[in-house]
Design a protein around this motif. Structure first.
Motif, PDB file in Angstrom:
ATOM      1  N   TYR A 158     -26.916  15.950 -29.878  1.00 29.03           N
ATOM      2  CA  TYR A 158     -26.146  15.600 -31.068  1.00 29.03           C
ATOM      3  C   TYR A 158     -26.603  16.437 -32.258  1.00 29.03           C
ATOM      4  CZ  TYR A 158     -24.974  11.422 -28.313  1.00 29.03           C
ATOM      5  OH  TYR A 158     -24.548  10.562 -27.335  1.00 29.03           O
ATOM      6  N   ALA A 164     -23.432  11.908 -33.841  1.00 24.65           N
ATOM      7  CA  ALA A 164     -23.769  11.065 -32.694  1.00 24.65           C
ATOM      8  C   ALA A 164     -22.962   9.772 -32.718  1.00 24.65           C
ATOM      9  CB  ALA A 164     -25.262  10.757 -32.702  1.00 24.65           C
ATOM     10  N   SER A 167     -19.379  10.624 -31.784  1.00 27.63           N
ATOM     11  CA  SER A 167     -19.250  10.977 -30.377  1.00 27.63           C
ATOM     12  C   SER A 167     -19.343   9.753 -29.480  1.00 27.63           C
ATOM     13  CB  SER A 167     -20.346  11.986 -29.999  1.00 27.63           C
ATOM     14  OG  SER A 167     -20.327  12.259 -28.611  1.00 27.63           O
TER      15      SER A 167
END
Length: 304
Positions: A158, A164, A167
């Motif tokens: 990440y 992060a 995602s």
């Protein structure tokens, strides 16, 4: 019916000449003291947390062995990722631990003031206070805990904490942000309850004879070390389960699946992998956090 007014978070205080200043509410002071103590301990002991995570997720070697010592793993990380690699995931740790520890101490202070009314807690009350405070903090910072674990594992790349979060949410939904939450609470809540019980009980014994003021931080730190070792041993299996669930949420959707996998591939020993660095980190981190917290609360004129 007369209603009792709740104390505001910022209270005006007369300092003379008609000038009022704003004074922080005690709960906010407890939060700030906890956050500062969390910052100090997190910066110092992050390498131990990284080593713990790596040990829990080691892949089998060509000979089928997963057993690697702490020092051997330390040398490997330094050789392949440099010394700074030991602080991988530091940003996530700070974002998690600083508000997390602040929330824990703030909640703990509130609960003690509301339920104990100034009297020292019994052993059972200490367990309940620790479990309740840690549960609140654990739920609040769960998404950051997931990111922190993945950073430390070395399996995810990440670019930032925001990247992060985005995602994980896109690929796994909100469940991914709270993966391993049950195992995390089964680890952290009992740890805090057991820790607080032993800490309070040993501190009461050690301070019964009113030691010199200079020795109080040393006594607090020693009590923290003792309590941390016992609490770490009891909660180590839950930490291993939590790590596997956060790294592979699509594979382990509930605790039973992770337990079966760990036992089948690692045996009973697998539930205690990474126990040495975790015990060192949790024990030293908790002892330092409590010592700094108690000193800062005393400086502010508050009893923790």
């Amino acid at each position: 019916m007369i209603q009792k007014s709740r104390p505001a978070l910022l209270q005006p205080q007369d300092v003379g000449d008609g000038v009022d200043t704003l004074v922080l509410h005690p709960v906010i002071k407890a939060f700030l003291c906890g956050s500062i103590s969390g910052t100090c301990s997190t910066l110092l002991f992050q390498p131990l947390d990284l080593l713990k995570t790596r040990m829990q997720t080691l892949q089998p070697s060509a000979h089928g062995s997963r057993r690697v010592g702490v020092l051997a793993l330390l040398r490997t990380v330094v050789r392949t990722e440099s010394v700074l690699g030991l602080w991988s995931g530091m940003s996530a740790s700070i974002v998690r631990c600083v508000p997390g520890i602040g929330i824990y101490f703030g909640t703990l202070y509130s609960l003690k003031q509301y339920f104990l009314r100034g009297h020292p807690p019994t052993a059972l009350e200490s367990v309940i206070l620790g479990v309740g405070s840690r549960s609140v903090a654990g739920v609040c910072v769960s998404p950051i805990t997931v990111i922190k674990t993945r950073y430390e594992s070395g399996r995810y790349g990440y670019g930032s904490i925001y990247a992060a979060l985005r995602s994980i949410y896109r690929s796994e939904g909100h469940r991914g942000l709270f993966s391993g939450l049950t195992a995390t609470l089964l680890r952290d809540a009992p740890f805090s309850g057991i820790y607080l019980m032993f800490y309070n009980q040993t501190k009461n014994i050690m301070t019964h004879d009113q030691p010199d003021a200079v020795l109080i931080p040393v006594v607090n730190f020693g009590c923290g070390l003792f309590a941390g070792v016992l609490a770490s041993l009891v909660t180590q299996p839950a930490d291993v389960i939590k790590t596997h669930m956060q790294l592979s949420p699509m594979r382990f959707r509930w605790i039973g699946q992770a337990v079966t996998f760990i036992f089948k591939d690692y045996g009973l020993r697998g539930f205690f992998q990474g126990g040495v660095p975790r015990a060192l980190r949790r024990t030293l981190m908790a002892a330092m956090a409590w010592t700094v917290y108690e000193e800062m609360m005393a400086k502010m004129g508050l009893k923790s």
